[in-house]
Design a protein around this motif. Structure first.
Motif, PDB file in Angstrom:
ATOM      1  N   UNK A   1       0.802  -1.202   0.014  1.00  0.00           N
ATOM      2  CA  UNK A   1      -0.056   0.122  -0.040  1.00  0.00           C
ATOM      3  C   UNK A   1       1.050   1.302   0.043  1.00  0.00           C
ATOM      4  N   UNK A   2       0.744   2.045  -0.963  1.00  0.00           N
ATOM      5  CA  UNK A   2       1.381   3.287  -0.909  1.00  0.00           C
ATOM      6  C   UNK A   2       1.055   4.283   0.071  1.00  0.00           C
ATOM      7  N   UNK A   3       1.750   4.758   1.183  1.00  0.00           N
ATOM      8  CA  UNK A   3       1.255   5.600   1.958  1.00  0.00           C
ATOM      9  C   UNK A   3       0.647   7.097   1.571  1.00  0.00           C
ATOM     10  N   UNK A   4       0.977   7.404   0.279  1.00  0.00           N
ATOM     11  CA  UNK A   4       0.481   8.493  -0.148  1.00  0.00           C
ATOM     12  C   UNK A   4      -0.907   8.530  -0.804  1.00  0.00           C
ATOM     13  N   UNK A   5      -1.457   7.209  -0.859  1.00  0.00           N
ATOM     14  CA  UNK A   5      -2.719   7.057  -1.475  1.00  0.00           C
ATOM     15  C   UNK A   5      -3.100   5.441  -1.154  1.00  0.00           C
ATOM     16  N   UNK A   6      -3.211   5.064  -0.008  1.00  0.00           N
ATOM     17  CA  UNK A   6      -3.368   3.678   0.386  1.00  0.00           C
ATOM     18  C   UNK A   6      -4.589   2.986  -0.070  1.00  0.00           C
ATOM     19  N   UNK A   7      -5.673   3.665  -0.199  1.00  0.00           N
ATOM     20  CA  UNK A   7      -6.989   3.174  -0.407  1.00  0.00           C
ATOM     21  C   UNK A   7      -7.565   3.451  -1.814  1.00  0.00           C
ATOM     22  N   UNK A   8      -6.695   3.975  -2.741  1.00  0.00           N
ATOM     23  CA  UNK A   8      -7.314   4.181  -4.264  1.00  0.00           C
ATOM     24  C   UNK A   8      -8.325   5.084  -4.008  1.00  0.00           C
ATOM     25  N   UNK A   9      -8.381   6.081  -3.436  1.00  0.00           N
ATOM     26  CA  UNK A   9      -9.628   6.834  -3.274  1.00  0.00           C
ATOM     27  C   UNK A   9     -10.981   6.230  -2.922  1.00  0.00           C
ATOM     28  N   UNK A  10     -10.775   5.078  -2.448  1.00  0.00           N
ATOM     29  CA  UNK A  10     -11.952   4.331  -1.894  1.00  0.00           C
ATOM     30  C   UNK A  10     -13.155   3.747  -2.730  1.00  0.00           C
TER      31      UNK A  10
ATOM     32  N   UNK B   1      -5.519  -3.873   9.973  1.00  0.00           N
ATOM     33  CA  UNK B   1      -5.720  -4.865  10.956  1.00  0.00           C
ATOM     34  C   UNK B   1      -7.106  -5.121  10.902  1.00  0.00           C
ATOM     35  N   UNK B   2      -8.016  -4.362  10.760  1.00  0.00           N
ATOM     36  CA  UNK B   2      -9.437  -4.563  10.461  1.00  0.00           C
ATOM     37  C   UNK B   2      -9.796  -5.398   9.375  1.00  0.00           C
ATOM     38  N   UNK B   3      -9.055  -5.035   8.196  1.00  0.00           N
ATOM     39  CA  UNK B   3      -9.168  -5.684   6.889  1.00  0.00           C
ATOM     40  C   UNK B   3      -8.626  -7.038   6.790  1.00  0.00           C
ATOM     41  N   UNK B   4      -7.339  -7.083   7.308  1.00  0.00           N
ATOM     42  CA  UNK B   4      -6.666  -8.333   7.270  1.00  0.00           C
ATOM     43  C   UNK B   4      -6.068  -8.501   8.460  1.00  0.00           C
ATOM     44  N   UNK B   5      -6.869  -9.011   9.390  1.00  0.00           N
ATOM     45  CA  UNK B   5      -6.210  -9.361  10.752  1.00  0.00           C
ATOM     46  C   UNK B   5      -5.243 -10.207  11.012  1.00  0.00           C
ATOM     47  N   UNK B   6      -5.049 -11.080  10.149  1.00  0.00           N
ATOM     48  CA  UNK B   6      -3.752 -12.322  10.296  1.00  0.00           C
ATOM     49  C   UNK B   6      -2.660 -11.697   9.419  1.00  0.00           C
TER      50      UNK B   6
ATOM     51  N   UNK C   1      -3.611   4.183   9.420  1.00  0.00           N
ATOM     52  CA  UNK C   1      -3.263   2.879   8.484  1.00  0.00           C
ATOM     53  C   UNK C   1      -3.501   1.580   8.822  1.00  0.00           C
ATOM     54  N   UNK C   2      -2.340   1.557   9.739  1.00  0.00           N
ATOM     55  CA  UNK C   2      -2.237   0.195  10.359  1.00  0.00           C
ATOM     56  C   UNK C   2      -3.444  -0.332  11.206  1.00  0.00           C
TER      57      UNK C   2
ATOM     58  N   UNK D   1     -11.748  -3.129  -1.137  1.00  0.00           N
ATOM     59  CA  UNK D   1     -10.757  -3.046   0.080  1.00  0.00           C
ATOM     60  C   UNK D   1     -10.807  -4.638   0.811  1.00  0.00           C
ATOM     61  N   UNK D   2     -12.065  -5.141   0.878  1.00  0.00           N
ATOM     62  CA  UNK D   2     -12.029  -6.336   1.333  1.00  0.00           C
ATOM     63  C   UNK D   2     -10.916  -7.360   0.878  1.00  0.00           C
ATOM     64  N   UNK D   3     -10.499  -7.386  -0.276  1.00  0.00           N
ATOM     65  CA  UNK D   3      -9.739  -8.074  -0.981  1.00  0.00           C
ATOM     66  C   UNK D   3      -8.389  -8.380  -0.152  1.00  0.00           C
ATOM     67  N   UNK D   4      -8.174  -7.388   0.537  1.00  0.00           N
ATOM     68  CA  UNK D   4      -6.797  -7.453   1.348  1.00  0.00           C
ATOM     69  C   UNK D   4      -6.940  -8.373   2.351  1.00  0.00           C
TER      70      UNK D   4
END
Length: 376
Positions: free
Chosen positions: A162-171, A213-218, A208-209, A183-186
């Motif tokens: 994930x790029x810190x400058x745009x981690x979520x692809x504008x959602x 953690x919510x999206x990919x807890x493992x 972001x962390x 995003x759930x694919x993470x």
């Protein structure tokens, strides 16, 4: 046709006006139609209805959740070196995006310059490409470049940047946003790497962390930075960054995230007086080169034109006009999670052939340690 920068301005709503608003609405409709297709495809694989093929060696996948550059190539090079330093024969397999028939694309040329001993197979069919690497190059481990969405091949480790400058692809999913999938694919990721983590504050990194953690807890969480460590000419000559520190510099790039390159240049403490953006994987024409030459010669007191290594392999020149041309040499440094990442990579070593295991356990290869997590 919109270039990458104009497209980002449009979908991020920085471009105003009724026409831009109408285009965004049309793009939103396209995303609304496209997203169920992606969700359905992922559900098909998640439900094991689609056949996932295994190959005879461990596979490490490096990929994105978003369009554009996140720093995959430096991480791929880092991984190859990590395994090579432990006596493993590693091959890279990639799609070969925009490669001309029978010739490597720009990313393959860039990696070849950094990793002259690592075979690189380009094949849109990654399963066949991996089998070719095993058959023709006796590969003992495969690193898949840009393969998070290519689910047909089994992987032993799934790494997402994930790029810190745009981690979520504008959602939003493409084309209304920059997400390749929701995003759930993470949740499929085993490791999530926040690249260019030095570009945002500590508070932003922590936010972001927590969301990851919510999206990919493992998933294991890493933070990484791309440190400029020198300059490289088209003939392979290296120069210290002192050549440009405090001095006037022009720059250009044709990569997925030009703002990321601009950020890296800022950390060099040079005076960036001109910056030109080209589309990702741009094939530079004679007219493009001539335009760059005129631009460089027209800037007073500019000591260098700087580009990425990915661009330099397509413009093998020592100068643009009368101004020296250099590629910025990047070093990947894992600043958070390095020891845990080394331990996770080490779990793949027992899956290798007995010859490699014997050399590792006999002490011929360096042990997993924090200092080994820097690129040589």
């Amino acid at each position: 046709m919109l270039d990458a920068a104009s497209f980002r301005d449009l979908i991020s709503s920085r471009r105003r006006g009724w026409l831009a608003s109408l285009i965004r609405q049309l793009l939103a409709v396209a995303s609304w139609l496209y997203t169920p297709i992606i969700r359905g495809r992922n559900a098909w694989y998640d439900g094991r209805f689609a056949g996932v093929k295994r190959v005879d060696v461990p596979v490490v996948s490096v990929g994105n959740l978003t369009l554009g550059g996140t720093g995959k190539t430096p991480l791929v090079a880092w991984l190859v070196r990590w395994f090579q330093s432990r006596g493993v024969r590693v091959a890279i397999v990639s799609r070969g995006y925009k490669a001309r028939a029978g010739t490597p694309n720009d990313e393959a040329l860039e990696l070849a310059g950094q990793l002259p001993g690592a075979p690189h197979v380009q094949n849109p069919q990654r399963v066949e490409g991996a089998r070719q690497a095993i058959r023709e190059h006796q590969a003992e481990l495969i690193v898949l470049d840009d393969a998070f969405q290519h689910r047909r091949i089994h992987r032993d480790l799934n790494i997402v940047l994930l790029d810190a400058l745009e981690p979520y692809g504008l959602e939003r999913v493409f084309p209304r946003g920059l997400l390749r999938e929701p995003l759930c694919g993470l949740k499929r990721a085993d490791v999530v790497v926040l690249s260019r983590s030095d570009a945002v504050s500590g508070g932003d990194r922590e936010a972001i962390r927590r969301r990851v953690a919510d999206l990919a807890p493992h998933a294991l969480w890493l933070e990484a930075v791309q440190r400029p460590c020198g300059l490289r000419s088209a003939e392979g000559r290296r120069e210290d960054l002192g050549r440009i520190v405090g001095r006037r510099v022009a720059a250009f790039c044709g990569i997925g995230n030009p703002e990321g390159f601009r950020h890296t240049l800022r950390t060099c403490d040079c005076q960036l007086v001109d910056f030109r953006e080209f589309p990702d994987h741009h094939a530079y024409s004679a007219e493009d080169v001539e335009s760059l030459c005129r631009g460089a010669d027209g800037l007073p007191d500019v000591v260098a034109v700087v580009c990425t290594h990915k661009d330099l392999v397509k413009i093998p020149r020592l100068q643009l006009g009368a101004v020296p041309l250099w590629a910025l040499v990047i070093e990947l440094e894992i600043t958070v999670g390095g020891e845990e990442f080394g331990a996770k990579l080490a779990t793949l070593l027992p899956k290798l052939g007995s010859d490699v295991q014997n050399s590792i356990f006999a002490g011929d290869c360096p042990a997993v340690r924090r200092t080994s997590l820097r690129e040589n």
